[in-house]
Enzyme design. Sequence first.
Site, PDB file in Angstrom:
ATOM      1  N   LYS A 188      46.069  27.981  41.978  1.00 33.95           N
ATOM      2  CA  LYS A 188      45.642  26.693  41.463  1.00 33.95           C
ATOM      3  C   LYS A 188      46.690  26.117  40.512  1.00 33.95           C
ATOM      4  O   LYS A 188      46.641  24.943  40.148  1.00 33.95           O
ATOM      5  CB  LYS A 188      44.314  26.859  40.691  1.00 33.95           C
ATOM      6  CG  LYS A 188      43.240  27.565  41.460  1.00 33.95           C
ATOM      7  CD  LYS A 188      42.047  27.919  40.535  1.00 33.95           C
ATOM      8  CE  LYS A 188      41.181  28.930  41.236  1.00 33.95           C
ATOM      9  NZ  LYS A 188      40.217  29.553  40.300  1.00 33.95           N
TER      10      LYS A 188
ATOM     11  N   ASP B  24      58.152  34.128  38.903  1.00 37.37           N
ATOM     12  CA  ASP B  24      58.161  35.289  38.006  1.00 37.37           C
ATOM     13  C   ASP B  24      58.857  36.450  38.723  1.00 37.37           C
ATOM     14  O   ASP B  24      60.079  36.474  38.812  1.00 37.37           O
ATOM     15  CB  ASP B  24      56.704  35.594  37.622  1.00 37.37           C
ATOM     16  CG  ASP B  24      56.557  36.650  36.541  1.00 37.37           C
ATOM     17  OD1 ASP B  24      57.455  36.779  35.706  1.00 37.37           O
ATOM     18  OD2 ASP B  24      55.517  37.339  36.520  1.00 37.37           O
TER      19      ASP B  24
ATOM     20  N   LYS C 146      61.267  32.538  35.310  1.00 39.61           N
ATOM     21  CA  LYS C 146      61.571  33.672  34.415  1.00 39.61           C
ATOM     22  C   LYS C 146      62.537  34.587  35.155  1.00 39.61           C
ATOM     23  O   LYS C 146      62.109  35.584  35.755  1.00 39.61           O
ATOM     24  CB  LYS C 146      60.291  34.463  34.110  1.00 39.61           C
ATOM     25  CG  LYS C 146      59.300  33.794  33.204  1.00 39.61           C
ATOM     26  CD  LYS C 146      58.224  34.812  32.829  1.00 39.61           C
ATOM     27  CE  LYS C 146      56.892  34.175  32.635  1.00 39.61           C
ATOM     28  NZ  LYS C 146      55.799  35.155  32.474  1.00 39.61           N
TER      29      LYS C 146
ATOM     30  N   ARG D 135      44.288  25.893  31.665  1.00 39.13           N
ATOM     31  CA  ARG D 135      45.058  25.123  32.647  1.00 39.13           C
ATOM     32  C   ARG D 135      45.152  23.654  32.232  1.00 39.13           C
ATOM     33  O   ARG D 135      46.081  22.951  32.626  1.00 39.13           O
ATOM     34  CB  ARG D 135      44.385  25.193  34.026  1.00 39.13           C
ATOM     35  CG  ARG D 135      44.394  26.568  34.668  1.00 39.13           C
ATOM     36  CD  ARG D 135      43.950  26.462  36.120  1.00 39.13           C
ATOM     37  NE  ARG D 135      43.608  27.741  36.714  1.00 39.13           N
ATOM     38  CZ  ARG D 135      44.479  28.592  37.269  1.00 39.13           C
ATOM     39  NH1 ARG D 135      45.760  28.299  37.282  1.00 39.13           N
ATOM     40  NH2 ARG D 135      44.072  29.726  37.803  1.00 39.13           N
TER      41      ARG D 135
HETATM   42  P1  IMP Z   1      55.218  36.298  41.018  1.00 39.85           P
HETATM   43  O1  IMP Z   1      54.654  36.638  42.348  1.00 39.85           O
HETATM   44  O2  IMP Z   1      55.359  37.498  40.134  1.00 39.85           O
HETATM   45  O3  IMP Z   1      56.496  35.477  41.056  1.00 39.85           O
HETATM   46  O4  IMP Z   1      54.107  35.515  40.250  1.00 39.85           O
HETATM   47  C1  IMP Z   1      53.924  34.214  40.328  1.00 39.85           C
HETATM   48  C2  IMP Z   1      52.507  33.910  39.879  1.00 39.85           C
HETATM   49  O5  IMP Z   1      52.099  34.731  38.773  1.00 39.85           O
HETATM   50  C3  IMP Z   1      52.460  32.497  39.398  1.00 39.85           C
HETATM   51  O6  IMP Z   1      52.083  31.652  40.428  1.00 39.85           O
HETATM   52  C4  IMP Z   1      51.416  32.571  38.325  1.00 39.85           C
HETATM   53  O7  IMP Z   1      50.147  32.388  38.902  1.00 39.85           O
HETATM   54  C5  IMP Z   1      51.466  33.965  37.777  1.00 39.85           C
HETATM   55  N1  IMP Z   1      52.224  34.029  36.521  1.00 39.85           N
HETATM   56  C6  IMP Z   1      53.407  34.620  36.307  1.00 39.85           C
HETATM   57  N2  IMP Z   1      53.809  34.484  35.038  1.00 39.85           N
HETATM   58  C7  IMP Z   1      52.851  33.754  34.427  1.00 39.85           C
HETATM   59  C8  IMP Z   1      52.697  33.249  33.085  1.00 39.85           C
HETATM   60  O8  IMP Z   1      53.528  33.430  32.171  1.00 39.85           O
HETATM   61  N3  IMP Z   1      51.569  32.539  32.842  1.00 39.85           N
HETATM   62  C9  IMP Z   1      50.632  32.289  33.783  1.00 39.85           C
HETATM   63  N4  IMP Z   1      50.738  32.741  35.047  1.00 39.85           N
HETATM   64  C10 IMP Z   1      51.839  33.461  35.363  1.00 39.85           C
END
Ligand code: IMP
Length: 191
Positions: A46, A118, A146, A180
Amino acid sequence: MYKIVLVSELKILLSREQIARRVAEMGQQISSDFAGQSIIFVGVLKGAAIFLSDLARQIPLDATFDFIGVSSYGNRPTPAEDPAGHAAWDSSGEVKLTKDVDQSMTGRNVILVEDILDTGLTLSYIQKLLMAHQPKTLRIAALLDKPSRRKIPIHAHYIGFPIPDAYVVGYGLDYAERYRNLPDICVIQNP
Ligand code: IMP
Ligand code: MG
Protein backbone atom coordinates in the site's frame (compact mmCIF):
# COMPACT_ATOMS: atom_id res chain seq x y z
CA MET A 1 -8.68 17.87 13.98
CA TYR A 2 -7.20 14.59 15.12
CA LYS A 3 -4.36 13.59 17.36
CA ILE A 4 -1.68 11.20 16.16
CA VAL A 5 -0.54 8.87 18.90
CA LEU A 6 3.24 8.84 19.53
CA VAL A 7 3.78 11.82 17.26
CA SER A 8 6.24 13.30 19.75
CA GLU A 9 8.57 10.36 19.07
CA LEU A 10 8.75 11.05 15.37
CA LYS A 11 11.49 13.24 13.96
CA ILE A 12 11.09 14.76 10.52
CA LEU A 13 13.68 13.48 8.06
CA LEU A 14 12.13 14.88 4.87
CA SER A 15 9.56 17.65 5.03
CA ARG A 16 6.47 17.81 2.82
CA GLU A 17 8.07 20.76 0.98
CA GLN A 18 11.27 18.81 0.26
CA ILE A 19 9.21 15.83 -0.90
CA ALA A 20 7.02 17.97 -3.16
CA ARG A 21 10.05 19.62 -4.79
CA ARG A 22 11.76 16.31 -5.44
CA VAL A 23 8.61 14.60 -6.71
CA ALA A 24 8.12 17.49 -9.15
CA GLU A 25 11.71 17.04 -10.41
CA MET A 26 11.18 13.31 -10.82
CA GLY A 27 7.97 14.03 -12.73
CA GLN A 28 9.82 16.39 -15.09
CA GLN A 29 12.49 13.79 -15.71
CA ILE A 30 9.96 11.06 -16.49
CA SER A 31 7.91 13.44 -18.65
CA SER A 32 10.92 14.25 -20.79
CA ASP A 33 12.12 10.62 -20.96
CA PHE A 34 8.69 9.47 -22.19
CA ALA A 35 7.65 12.58 -24.16
CA GLY A 36 4.93 11.75 -26.68
CA GLN A 37 4.40 8.24 -25.28
CA SER A 38 1.91 6.51 -22.99
CA ILE A 39 2.74 5.16 -19.54
CA ILE A 40 1.29 2.61 -17.13
CA PHE A 41 2.10 3.43 -13.53
CA VAL A 42 2.14 0.28 -11.41
CA GLY A 43 2.05 1.11 -7.70
CA VAL A 44 3.11 -1.39 -5.05
CA LEU A 45 0.39 -1.56 -2.41
CA LYS A 46 0.00 0.00 0.00
CA GLY A 47 3.02 2.17 0.62
CA ALA A 48 3.37 3.64 -2.87
CA ALA A 49 -0.21 4.93 -3.12
CA ILE A 50 0.54 8.47 -1.97
CA PHE A 51 3.79 8.81 -3.91
CA LEU A 52 2.11 7.47 -7.07
CA SER A 53 -0.76 9.92 -6.80
CA ASP A 54 1.58 12.91 -6.41
CA LEU A 55 4.11 11.74 -9.02
CA ALA A 56 1.48 10.96 -11.67
CA ARG A 57 0.02 14.46 -11.33
CA GLN A 58 3.43 15.90 -12.27
CA ILE A 59 3.45 13.99 -15.56
CA PRO A 60 1.19 15.43 -18.28
CA LEU A 61 1.32 12.37 -20.54
CA ASP A 62 -1.27 9.77 -21.49
CA ALA A 63 -1.27 7.43 -18.50
CA THR A 64 -3.14 4.66 -16.71
CA PHE A 65 -2.79 3.31 -13.18
CA ASP A 66 -2.47 -0.23 -11.98
CA PHE A 67 -1.58 -1.72 -8.60
CA ILE A 68 0.23 -4.83 -7.49
CA GLY A 69 0.21 -6.33 -3.98
CA VAL A 70 2.89 -8.46 -2.35
CA SER A 71 3.69 -9.79 1.07
CA SER A 72 6.47 -11.88 2.52
CA TYR A 73 6.12 -15.52 3.39
CA GLY A 74 6.91 -16.97 6.75
CA ASN A 75 8.67 -15.38 9.61
CA ARG A 76 9.25 -11.80 8.60
CA PRO A 77 8.31 -9.86 11.73
CA THR A 78 6.29 -6.70 11.58
CA PRO A 79 8.19 -3.77 13.05
CA ALA A 80 5.81 -3.82 16.03
CA GLU A 81 6.71 -7.44 16.79
CA ASP A 82 10.37 -6.74 16.36
CA PRO A 83 11.94 -5.56 19.61
CA ALA A 84 15.04 -4.40 17.77
CA GLY A 85 12.91 -2.04 15.77
CA HIS A 86 14.51 -2.26 12.41
CA ALA A 87 17.50 -4.57 12.80
CA ALA A 88 15.54 -7.79 12.42
CA TRP A 89 13.19 -6.31 9.85
CA ASP A 90 14.54 -8.51 7.11
CA SER A 91 12.63 -10.46 4.58
CA SER A 92 12.55 -14.22 4.72
CA GLY A 93 13.50 -13.94 1.08
CA GLU A 94 10.22 -15.29 -0.22
CA VAL A 95 7.72 -12.87 -1.62
CA LYS A 96 4.11 -13.78 -2.32
CA LEU A 97 1.77 -12.09 -4.76
CA THR A 98 -1.45 -10.92 -3.09
CA LYS A 99 -2.82 -8.85 -5.98
CA ASP A 100 -1.76 -9.12 -9.60
CA VAL A 101 -1.97 -6.27 -12.12
CA ASP A 102 -5.32 -5.89 -13.89
CA GLN A 103 -4.10 -5.15 -17.40
CA SER A 104 -1.58 -6.55 -19.84
CA MET A 105 1.79 -4.79 -19.82
CA THR A 106 2.88 -6.26 -23.14
CA GLY A 107 4.52 -3.67 -25.37
CA ARG A 108 3.79 -0.87 -22.89
CA ASN A 109 5.96 1.62 -21.02
CA VAL A 110 5.69 0.52 -17.42
CA ILE A 111 6.86 2.57 -14.46
CA LEU A 112 6.91 0.54 -11.29
CA VAL A 113 6.32 2.93 -8.42
CA GLU A 114 7.54 1.98 -4.93
CA ASP A 115 7.86 3.85 -1.66
CA ILE A 116 11.26 2.50 -0.63
CA LEU A 117 13.97 0.26 -1.98
CA ASP A 118 15.46 -1.58 0.98
CA THR A 119 16.93 -5.10 0.60
CA GLY A 120 15.65 -5.21 -2.97
CA LEU A 121 13.81 -8.52 -2.52
CA THR A 122 10.35 -7.10 -3.16
CA LEU A 123 11.23 -5.10 -6.24
CA SER A 124 13.34 -7.81 -7.83
CA TYR A 125 10.42 -10.24 -7.42
CA ILE A 126 7.97 -7.76 -8.97
CA GLN A 127 10.43 -6.82 -11.70
CA LYS A 128 10.71 -10.47 -12.78
CA LEU A 129 6.96 -10.88 -12.68
CA LEU A 130 6.36 -7.82 -14.86
CA MET A 131 9.17 -8.68 -17.28
CA ALA A 132 7.22 -11.85 -18.08
CA HIS A 133 4.60 -9.55 -19.66
CA GLN A 134 7.26 -8.36 -22.12
CA PRO A 135 6.74 -4.63 -21.65
CA LYS A 136 8.36 -2.19 -24.09
CA THR A 137 10.20 -0.61 -21.15
CA LEU A 138 10.16 -1.28 -17.43
CA ARG A 139 11.52 1.40 -15.14
CA ILE A 140 11.49 1.69 -11.38
CA ALA A 141 10.68 4.90 -9.54
CA ALA A 142 11.43 4.66 -5.82
CA LEU A 143 10.89 7.65 -3.57
CA LEU A 144 13.46 6.43 -1.03
CA ASP A 145 16.51 4.22 -1.32
CA LYS A 146 18.52 2.61 1.48
CA PRO A 147 21.53 1.39 -0.53
CA SER A 148 23.35 0.13 2.58
CA ARG A 149 20.62 -2.50 3.15
CA ARG A 150 20.70 -4.05 -0.30
CA LYS A 151 20.82 -7.86 -0.52
CA ILE A 152 19.95 -8.18 -4.18
CA PRO A 153 21.69 -5.95 -6.70
CA ILE A 154 18.87 -3.86 -8.13
CA HIS A 155 18.74 -0.18 -8.84
CA ALA A 156 15.89 2.21 -9.47
CA HIS A 157 16.03 4.45 -12.54
CA TYR A 158 14.39 7.27 -10.66
CA ILE A 159 15.22 7.80 -6.99
CA GLY A 160 13.82 10.55 -4.81
CA PHE A 161 16.21 10.46 -1.87
CA PRO A 162 18.96 8.08 -0.78
CA ILE A 163 18.58 7.75 3.02
CA PRO A 164 20.61 6.11 5.79
CA ASP A 165 19.58 2.86 7.46
CA ALA A 166 16.74 4.06 9.69
CA TYR A 167 13.10 3.01 9.92
CA VAL A 168 10.97 5.72 8.36
CA VAL A 169 7.22 6.36 8.29
CA GLY A 170 4.85 8.80 6.66
CA TYR A 171 3.91 9.75 3.11
CA GLY A 172 2.61 6.21 2.58
CA LEU A 173 5.17 4.34 4.69
CA ASP A 174 3.86 2.53 7.74
CA TYR A 175 4.83 1.18 11.11
CA ALA A 176 2.40 -1.69 11.81
CA GLU A 177 -0.02 -0.04 9.34
CA ARG A 178 0.05 3.34 11.14
CA TYR A 179 1.42 6.72 10.06
CA ARG A 180 0.87 6.30 6.33
CA ASN A 181 -1.11 9.55 6.43
CA LEU A 182 1.69 11.73 7.85
CA PRO A 183 2.52 14.40 5.24
CA ASP A 184 6.25 14.36 6.15
CA ILE A 185 8.66 11.43 6.21
CA CYS A 186 9.77 10.80 9.78
CA VAL A 187 12.21 8.58 11.65
CA ILE A 188 10.82 6.66 14.61
CA GLN A 189 12.97 7.59 17.58
CA ASN A 190 12.03 4.87 20.09
CA PRO A 191 10.34 1.97 18.37
P1 IMP B 1 12.67 -4.84 0.44
O1 IMP B 1 12.02 -6.03 -0.18
O2 IMP B 1 13.54 -5.20 1.60
O3 IMP B 1 13.39 -3.93 -0.54
O4 IMP B 1 11.54 -4.05 1.17
C1 IMP B 1 10.78 -3.14 0.60
C2 IMP B 1 9.53 -2.97 1.44
O5 IMP B 1 9.81 -3.05 2.85
C3 IMP B 1 8.97 -1.61 1.18
O6 IMP B 1 8.02 -1.67 0.18
C4 IMP B 1 8.35 -1.28 2.51
O7 IMP B 1 7.04 -1.79 2.55
C5 IMP B 1 9.15 -2.02 3.55
N1 IMP B 1 10.13 -1.14 4.20
C6 IMP B 1 11.46 -1.18 4.11
N2 IMP B 1 12.05 -0.23 4.84
C7 IMP B 1 11.04 0.47 5.41
C8 IMP B 1 11.00 1.61 6.28
O8 IMP B 1 12.01 2.21 6.69
N3 IMP B 1 9.76 2.04 6.65
C9 IMP B 1 8.62 1.45 6.23
N4 IMP B 1 8.62 0.37 5.41
C10 IMP B 1 9.81 -0.11 5.01
MG1 MG C 1 5.88 -1.35 0.46
